[in-house]
Design an enzyme around this catalytic site. Sequence first.
Site, short mmCIF file in Angstrom:
data_model
loop_
_atom_site.label_atom_id
_atom_site.label_comp_id
_atom_site.label_asym_id
_atom_site.label_seq_id
_atom_site.Cartn_x
_atom_site.Cartn_y
_atom_site.Cartn_z
N ARG A 1 44.09 47.42 40.56
CA ARG A 1 44.18 46.91 38.99
C ARG A 1 43.76 45.49 39.05
O ARG A 1 45.15 44.21 39.31
CB ARG A 1 45.53 47.42 38.34
CG ARG A 1 45.95 48.14 38.21
CD ARG A 1 47.30 48.85 37.99
NE ARG A 1 47.41 49.94 37.43
CZ ARG A 1 49.11 50.76 37.74
NH1 ARG A 1 49.89 49.03 37.94
NH2 ARG A 1 49.42 51.89 37.33
N ARG B 1 46.82 36.07 45.94
CA ARG B 1 46.21 34.80 45.08
C ARG B 1 47.26 34.15 45.83
O ARG B 1 47.92 32.63 45.77
CB ARG B 1 46.47 35.35 43.81
CG ARG B 1 45.49 35.47 43.12
CD ARG B 1 45.55 36.59 41.72
NE ARG B 1 45.98 35.31 40.83
CZ ARG B 1 46.08 35.31 39.44
NH1 ARG B 1 46.48 36.41 39.60
NH2 ARG B 1 46.97 34.48 38.46
N TYR C 1 39.23 41.49 48.91
CA TYR C 1 39.27 40.15 48.68
C TYR C 1 38.60 38.96 49.36
O TYR C 1 38.54 38.77 50.22
CB TYR C 1 40.41 40.11 47.86
CG TYR C 1 40.47 41.14 47.05
CD1 TYR C 1 41.00 41.69 45.49
CD2 TYR C 1 41.40 42.76 47.24
CE1 TYR C 1 41.48 41.99 44.44
CE2 TYR C 1 42.72 43.07 46.97
CZ TYR C 1 42.24 43.52 44.65
OH TYR C 1 42.77 43.75 44.50
N ASP D 1 42.99 41.14 37.90
CA ASP D 1 44.23 40.71 36.66
C ASP D 1 43.63 40.39 36.14
O ASP D 1 42.29 40.00 36.18
CB ASP D 1 44.70 39.62 37.29
CG ASP D 1 46.71 40.20 37.87
OD1 ASP D 1 46.88 41.64 38.05
OD2 ASP D 1 46.48 39.85 39.52
#
Length: 248
Positions: free
Chosen positions: A50, A199, A110, A52
């Site tokens: 998912r 993050r 990522y 963001d």
Amino acid sequence: MIRIRLTLAYDGTDYCGWQLQPNDRTVQGELEKALAVVLGAPVRVHGSGRTDSGVHALGQVVHFDCDEKYATRPWRRSLNGLLPKDIRVVAHGVVPSDFHARYSAGSKTYEYSLWHERDFCLPQRSRFVWNCGKVDFAAMDAASRVLVGEHDFAAFQNKGTVVGTTIRFVSEISRHPGITEHESVWRFTAKGFLKQMVRNMVGCLVACGRGKLTPQDVAAILESGDRTLAPATVPPQGLTLVRVEYPY
């Protein structure tokens, strides 16, 4: 019935993330609308993760089931003609019925892109980087080594998702050149990540690069399991889901 796997790329700037949400524009919602046109009926799509609101993808993997008569459908051409221009199917294929985009994943990678010139940011890059200014790369590299391996990452998880355990194994955190000389790219690979974990890790690394934390501080934050001790979550636009790998 057969199972179809798609790989998507998207600019997440104008979306409220991947997952369906009432009254909000999402990537999953746009994809399911396009599929409904092709298939003539609603279909539920399952994604590998998912992303963001504001987060991008180059390698988001999804799957859905449909009638076997669609096995040879040119999915990339069919869907790209219906999808918004900021979402694209880049690959497709038929997969075994036990394949699951999320649960079959062996690892996810990522990348987070940082911009290092406070005076300006190229307009062509502003949607895809966080302008954090000048940093000490050596300090960030040292801090990144603290986070590699198997740890309890509770201090790097934001609220909003219930998980069985906050222990994760991070196999890689590495720094790479960016598209321009003003950027750096930080690559994170793990079997799975907690909510906004990447993050939050970037926030710690940048704090070290600015001299506000030391690698020893990062180790103490990690050990504490206390989210309130870590820096704030960094902006979403620098983050891209680059690749999802599967054992077959």
